[in-house]
Design an enzyme around this catalytic site. Structure first.
Site, short mmCIF file in Angstrom:
data_model
loop_
_atom_site.label_atom_id
_atom_site.label_comp_id
_atom_site.label_asym_id
_atom_site.label_seq_id
_atom_site.Cartn_x
_atom_site.Cartn_y
_atom_site.Cartn_z
N HIS A 18 20.75 16.43 11.01
CA HIS A 18 21.51 17.21 11.99
C HIS A 18 20.80 17.23 13.34
CE1 HIS A 18 24.31 20.46 13.19
NE2 HIS A 18 23.28 20.88 13.91
N GLU A 19 19.51 17.57 13.32
CA GLU A 19 18.75 17.63 14.57
C GLU A 19 18.59 16.25 15.19
OE1 GLU A 19 18.12 20.36 16.10
OE2 GLU A 19 18.89 21.54 14.43
N HIS A 22 21.58 15.56 17.41
CA HIS A 22 21.43 16.16 18.75
C HIS A 22 20.43 15.37 19.59
CE1 HIS A 22 23.93 19.53 17.79
NE2 HIS A 22 23.11 20.03 16.88
#
Length: 354
Positions: A18-19, A22
């Site tokens: 997820h990170e 980003h």
């Protein structure tokens, strides 16, 4: 113990992915990233470059991608707050997109060796079944949708029939290569004899179709399974909003770890345990993707919501909501979400001792 470690590994990987979404989107847009961290708490490993510090922290329960201009406005033209609408949208949504793609990839790997899949083809209609009425389904029909909800796989039929509350159904079936719509069809469960001399209550039809697939068929089935996971989240949220389900029905990290343990222990072999846990990991990944895109403060969806609101305010009033006020709302939302998570976690622990 091994299943607890597996659960921690799943959470850690999904958070990292997820990170990473980003991070990659920010880098692609030229936004400076001060720190990219996997995990929370004290750092156990760090590496610093000219622009970004990379860190691995001791607790695999979170992570962050600290971008310039994310928490407060920056004068740097490359900062997040100075990016355009679509660049911000890409950065905010990238984490959820990566989680969804991770779930899809797991499904593709799991189904890579499949030669065929079961379909929702009606292969038998019991005598006395409601479906035997004129205007009902016929043997050979493949059920495509029930009450407007698409049937992605055979298991959906039981789920969607169970969601109906008035006993009147709308079906779309494929019959002899053509789509046929069956509207307002009254159907009810009846008692039928079983092989042990007893009875059981069902609608009285059997599905047993098999479709042989090639590489593209496996991809299609994987994609449909991922979309089915998305719908499962939607239906769960609808049940929460309508009162059909309550907070007591929610599960947090403790409940998920317990589920993973049960799945592993009930599997017939190590190979089956790995496959079943991987399937559950795909479900969790897609769940995280959808939940993160909900328009709630502190979530990626909340940031996207404010992004759209700010764009509308800019077009209508030539002003935007000050970043500090938006951050106040996100902080308040984060506190509320942490409170809800604490309640759910307490419930999960309580269930273990009941």
């Amino acid at each position: 113990m091994v299943y607890i470690l597996a659960a921690i590994l799943i959470f850690g990987v999904l958070i990292a992915v997820h990170e990473l979404g980003h991070f990659l989107a920010a880098k692609a847009c030229g936004v400076p990233v001060h720190e990219f961290s996997i995990g929370m708490g004290p750092a156990i490993w760090q590496k610093e470059t000219a622009e970004t510090k990379y860190s691995l922290r001791v607790l695999p329960i979170g992570g962050f991608c600290a971008m310039e201009g994310e928490e407060e406005d920056s004068d740097n033209p490359k900062a997040l707050n100075n990016q355009g609408f679509f660049q911000k949208l890409l950065i905010y949504a990238a984490g959820a997109v990566m989680n969804f793609l991770t779930g899809l990839l797991i499904l593709i790997i799991l189904f890579a060796g499949a030669k065929a899949f079961y379909t929702a083809e009606v292969t038998e209609i019991a005598e006395g079944s409601s479906l035997a009425q004129p205007g009902g389904m016929q043997v050979g029909d493949v059920i495509l949708s029930i009450d407007g909800e698409k049937v992605y796989n055979r298991g959906n039929v039981t789920l969607l029939l169970g969601l109906n509350t008035d006993g009147t159904y709308d079906f779309v079936v494929r019959r002899n290569g053509e789509k046929v719509t069956i509207r307002d069809f009254a159907m009810e469960r009846k008692e039928f004899p079983d092989s042990n001399g007893g009875t059981y209550v069902v609608f009285g039809f059997t599905m047993g179709g098999i479709e042989e697939v090639n590489f593209f068929g496996r991809l299609r089935y994987s994609w449909n399974s991922a979309l089915d996971f998305v719908r499962t989240v939607r239906l769960s949220l609808e049940m929460l909003l309508t009162g059909q389900a309550g907070i007591s029905d929610l599960s947090g990290p403790v409940g998920i770890v317990n589920t993973i343990t049960e799945v592993g222990q009930q599997s017939e072999s190590v190979k089956a345990a790995v496959e079943n846990i991987a399937y559950l990991a795909a479900l969790i990944a897609v769940n995280l993707a959808v939940m993160n895109l909900l328009p709630l403060p502190a979530l990626d969806g909340g940031k996207i919501f404010f992004l759209v609101v700010n764009q509308l305010c800019l077009l209508l009033f030539r002003k935007q909501i000050p970043a500090k006020f938006e951050n106040y709302i996100h902080v308040a939302g984060f506190i509320l979400l942490m409170g809800l998570m604490a309640v759910v976690m307490f419930q999960d622990v309580w269930k273990l001792f009941q």
